[in-house]
Design an enzyme around this catalytic site. Sequence first.
Site, PDB file in Angstrom:
ATOM      1  N   LEU A   1       1.336   4.206   2.330  1.00  0.00           N
ATOM      2  CA  LEU A   1       1.806   4.112   3.361  1.00  0.00           C
ATOM      3  C   LEU A   1       2.630   3.190   3.598  1.00  0.00           C
ATOM      4  O   LEU A   1       4.004   3.014   3.875  1.00  0.00           O
ATOM      5  CB  LEU A   1       1.049   4.392   4.773  1.00  0.00           C
TER       6      LEU A   1
ATOM      7  N   TYR B   1     -16.808   1.826   7.448  1.00  0.00           N
ATOM      8  CA  TYR B   1     -15.630   1.908   6.466  1.00  0.00           C
ATOM      9  C   TYR B   1     -15.137   2.758   8.889  1.00  0.00           C
ATOM     10  O   TYR B   1     -14.094   1.765   9.316  1.00  0.00           O
ATOM     11  CB  TYR B   1     -14.604   2.849   5.415  1.00  0.00           C
TER      12      TYR B   1
ATOM     13  N   LYS C   1     -12.782   0.990  12.259  1.00  0.00           N
ATOM     14  CA  LYS C   1     -11.229   1.596  11.711  1.00  0.00           C
ATOM     15  C   LYS C   1     -11.621   1.778  13.379  1.00  0.00           C
ATOM     16  O   LYS C   1     -10.434   1.041  14.791  1.00  0.00           O
ATOM     17  CB  LYS C   1     -11.122   3.027  11.979  1.00  0.00           C
TER      18      LYS C   1
ATOM     19  N   TRP D   1      -6.597  11.087   4.666  1.00  0.00           N
ATOM     20  CA  TRP D   1      -6.829  11.827   3.180  1.00  0.00           C
ATOM     21  C   TRP D   1      -5.389  11.598   3.670  1.00  0.00           C
ATOM     22  O   TRP D   1      -4.063  12.482   2.695  1.00  0.00           O
ATOM     23  CB  TRP D   1      -6.602  13.846   3.771  1.00  0.00           C
TER      24      TRP D   1
ATOM     25  N   ALA E   1      -4.874  -2.840   5.808  1.00  0.00           N
ATOM     26  CA  ALA E   1      -6.499  -2.341   6.121  1.00  0.00           C
ATOM     27  C   ALA E   1      -6.945  -2.777   4.951  1.00  0.00           C
ATOM     28  O   ALA E   1      -6.213  -2.306   3.965  1.00  0.00           O
ATOM     29  CB  ALA E   1      -6.221  -1.106   6.974  1.00  0.00           C
TER      30      ALA E   1
ATOM     31  N   THR F   1      -7.975   7.023  11.615  1.00  0.00           N
ATOM     32  CA  THR F   1      -8.513   7.444  10.317  1.00  0.00           C
ATOM     33  C   THR F   1      -9.422   8.350  11.032  1.00  0.00           C
ATOM     34  O   THR F   1     -10.024   8.590  12.237  1.00  0.00           O
ATOM     35  CB  THR F   1      -8.801   6.260   9.640  1.00  0.00           C
ATOM     36  N   ASP F   2      -8.544   9.710  10.866  1.00  0.00           N
ATOM     37  CA  ASP F   2      -9.961  10.939  10.466  1.00  0.00           C
ATOM     38  C   ASP F   2     -11.560  10.547  10.841  1.00  0.00           C
ATOM     39  O   ASP F   2     -12.608  11.587  11.370  1.00  0.00           O
ATOM     40  CB  ASP F   2     -10.255  11.729   9.826  1.00  0.00           C
TER      41      ASP F   2
ATOM     42  N   GLY G   1       1.033  -1.322  -0.359  1.00  0.00           N
ATOM     43  CA  GLY G   1       0.116   0.540  -0.262  1.00  0.00           C
ATOM     44  C   GLY G   1       0.424   1.164   0.152  1.00  0.00           C
ATOM     45  O   GLY G   1       2.096   1.035   0.029  1.00  0.00           O
TER      46      GLY G   1
ATOM     47  N   ASP H   1      -1.917 -12.227   4.691  1.00  0.00           N
ATOM     48  CA  ASP H   1      -3.592 -11.908   5.348  1.00  0.00           C
ATOM     49  C   ASP H   1      -3.340 -11.742   5.979  1.00  0.00           C
ATOM     50  O   ASP H   1      -2.910 -12.879   6.589  1.00  0.00           O
ATOM     51  CB  ASP H   1      -4.076 -12.520   3.439  1.00  0.00           C
TER      52      ASP H   1
HETATM   53  N1  LIG Z   1      -6.067   6.648   1.929  1.00  0.00           N
HETATM   54  C1  LIG Z   1      -6.680   7.424   3.609  1.00  0.00           C
HETATM   55  O1  LIG Z   1      -7.127   8.222   3.326  1.00  0.00           O
HETATM   56  C2  LIG Z   1      -6.306   7.144   5.044  1.00  0.00           C
HETATM   57  C3  LIG Z   1      -6.170   7.786   5.616  1.00  0.00           C
HETATM   58  C4  LIG Z   1      -6.044   7.999   7.341  1.00  0.00           C
HETATM   59  C5  LIG Z   1      -5.958   6.631   7.634  1.00  0.00           C
HETATM   60  N2  LIG Z   1      -5.474   5.801   6.750  1.00  0.00           N
HETATM   61  C6  LIG Z   1      -4.544   4.078   8.069  1.00  0.00           C
HETATM   62  O2  LIG Z   1      -3.747   4.419   7.113  1.00  0.00           O
HETATM   63  C7  LIG Z   1      -3.435   2.623   6.819  1.00  0.00           C
HETATM   64  C8  LIG Z   1      -2.477   3.179   5.044  1.00  0.00           C
HETATM   65  O3  LIG Z   1      -4.048   2.933   4.191  1.00  0.00           O
HETATM   66  P1  LIG Z   1      -3.064   3.570   2.957  1.00  0.00           P
HETATM   67  O4  LIG Z   1      -3.466   4.579   2.640  1.00  0.00           O
HETATM   68  O5  LIG Z   1      -1.401   3.176   2.683  1.00  0.00           O
HETATM   69  O6  LIG Z   1      -4.484   1.967   2.056  1.00  0.00           O
HETATM   70  P2  LIG Z   1      -3.399   1.455   1.067  1.00  0.00           P
HETATM   71  O7  LIG Z   1      -2.979   1.531   0.032  1.00  0.00           O
HETATM   72  O8  LIG Z   1      -5.515   1.021   0.779  1.00  0.00           O
HETATM   73  O9  LIG Z   1      -3.170   0.418   1.117  1.00  0.00           O
HETATM   74  C9  LIG Z   1      -3.710  -0.942   1.890  1.00  0.00           C
HETATM   75  C10 LIG Z   1      -2.675  -2.272   1.345  1.00  0.00           C
HETATM   76  O10 LIG Z   1      -3.555  -3.335   2.878  1.00  0.00           O
HETATM   77  C11 LIG Z   1      -3.322  -4.792   1.765  1.00  0.00           C
HETATM   78  N3  LIG Z   1      -4.320  -5.391   2.917  1.00  0.00           N
HETATM   79  C12 LIG Z   1      -5.770  -5.210   2.202  1.00  0.00           C
HETATM   80  N4  LIG Z   1      -5.953  -5.781   2.441  1.00  0.00           N
HETATM   81  C13 LIG Z   1      -5.169  -7.087   3.759  1.00  0.00           C
HETATM   82  C14 LIG Z   1      -5.245  -7.895   4.035  1.00  0.00           C
HETATM   83  N5  LIG Z   1      -6.343  -9.124   4.322  1.00  0.00           N
HETATM   84  N6  LIG Z   1      -4.054  -8.718   4.810  1.00  0.00           N
HETATM   85  C15 LIG Z   1      -2.930  -8.096   4.174  1.00  0.00           C
HETATM   86  N7  LIG Z   1      -3.149  -7.004   3.348  1.00  0.00           N
HETATM   87  C16 LIG Z   1      -3.979  -6.155   3.083  1.00  0.00           C
HETATM   88  C17 LIG Z   1      -4.074  -3.881   0.870  1.00  0.00           C
HETATM   89  O11 LIG Z   1      -3.688  -4.863  -0.278  1.00  0.00           O
HETATM   90  P3  LIG Z   1      -4.442  -4.715  -1.594  1.00  0.00           P
HETATM   91  O12 LIG Z   1      -4.527  -3.593  -2.001  1.00  0.00           O
HETATM   92  O13 LIG Z   1      -3.656  -6.241  -2.151  1.00  0.00           O
HETATM   93  O14 LIG Z   1      -5.837  -5.296  -1.081  1.00  0.00           O
HETATM   94  C18 LIG Z   1      -2.862  -1.937   0.955  1.00  0.00           C
HETATM   95  O15 LIG Z   1      -2.304  -2.678  -0.230  1.00  0.00           O
HETATM   96  C19 LIG Z   1      -4.300   2.175   7.449  1.00  0.00           C
HETATM   97  O16 LIG Z   1      -4.799   1.699   8.350  1.00  0.00           O
HETATM   98  C20 LIG Z   1      -6.138   3.050   6.546  1.00  0.00           C
HETATM   99  O17 LIG Z   1      -6.800   2.996   7.610  1.00  0.00           O
HETATM  100  C21 LIG Z   1      -5.382   6.175   5.511  1.00  0.00           C
END
Ligand SMILES: NC(=O)c1ccc[n+]([C@@H]2O[C@H](COP(=O)([O-])OP(=O)(O)OC[C@H]3O[C@@H](n4cnc5c(N)ncnc54)[C@H](OP(=O)(O)O)[C@@H]3O)[C@@H](O)[C@H]2O)c1
Length: 267
Positions: free
Chosen positions: A11, A114, A118, A136, A53, A90-91, A9, A33
């Site tokens: 992050l 969602y 979280k 974000w 996530a 998350t916010d 992902g 997984d």
């Molecule tokens: N994106 C935002 O705006 C945001 C804001 C606030 C907080 N967050 C939090 O920050 C964290 C990182 O977010 P991100 O933006 O980096 O998200 P992301 O780019 O969607 O990355 C999430 C990663 O988790 C993987 N994943 C999903 N289900 C899984 C499972 N069962 N086992 C192992 N890996 C799994 C996904 O793989 P696949 O792609 O193969 O599904 C993806 O590689 C998360 O906890 C998110 O809730 C995100």
Amino acid sequence: MYLVTGAGGQLGGALCEEFDEDGVVCLTRAEWDVELPPPAALGAPDVILHAAAWTNVDGAEDDPQGAAAVNVGGTANVAALGVPLVVYSTDYVFDGQKSEPYLESDGPNPRSAYGRTKLHGEAAAGEQAWIIRSSWLFGPTGNNFVRTMLRLGEERDEVAVVDDQRGSPTYVGHLAAATRQVLLLPYGVYHVAAAGDVTWAGFAEAIFEEAGLPTRVRRISTAELGRPAPRPEYSVLRSEKGAPELPHWREGLRETIAAIRAGTATE
Ligand SMILES: NC(=O)c1ccc[n+]([C@@H]2O[C@H](COP(=O)([O-])OP(=O)(O)OC[C@H]3O[C@@H](n4cnc5c(N)ncnc54)[C@H](OP(=O)(O)O)[C@@H]3O)[C@@H](O)[C@H]2O)c1
């Protein structure tokens, strides 16, 4: 040794870069997984940076159990290892009714499936955990608003973007670097998001400006966009607990666009 989950992902990738020289094992979803117990050859991590996530906010409305299996069950599986861990939250745990920044002492009240998963995931993290709430997220890789706007901006003269949700767009590189500082604080919940705040429409305008694109932004309402999941109108996060302060979102935006231009970004 650090262990990163969800390393595929945006992050997760930034964390692997940030902690590269410290010794880090990076596991993508294919390698662990988190809905399943950990793989046998996990090593003995000192700290787990749990970035895996379910992040499809609208998709979680249709399949809240699927989202919970990852965001709650997966976090419980990671916590079961008994290793100190960082959980990213998350916010969207807040309802957005405030008009000044949300502090750690503010009560959560998620409006979306969602956000609920979280929040329950925070509780599943156990006692030995730093919960980092951010907002974000964007960076040069993966699915995020900046990359979507850059793609649309190349294709269209005008893009309609919501102007009634306000938050702090946070660059994953800044969040990854700040994670180091959070590890020096006691376990607990911390708000770590970029300085400055903006609406999605204002952010889109800044993206086009920084990228030198002539694309116009038509400001619309959340109701006009009609997405399935409700989102907070206002979700600016600030810390009252001495969490690290991040650079302004515009600095992160410039770094992201520079990285994309330099071709250093991978999918
Ligand atoms: N994106 C935002 O705006 C945001 C804001 C606030 C907080 N967050 C939090 O920050 C964290 C990182 O977010 P991100 O933006 O980096 O998200 P992301 O780019 O969607 O990355 C999430 C990663 O988790 C993987 N994943 C999903 N289900 C899984 C499972 N069962 N086992 C192992 N890996 C799994 C996904 O793989 P696949 O792609 O193969 O599904 C993806 O590689 C998360 O906890 C998110 O809730 C995100």
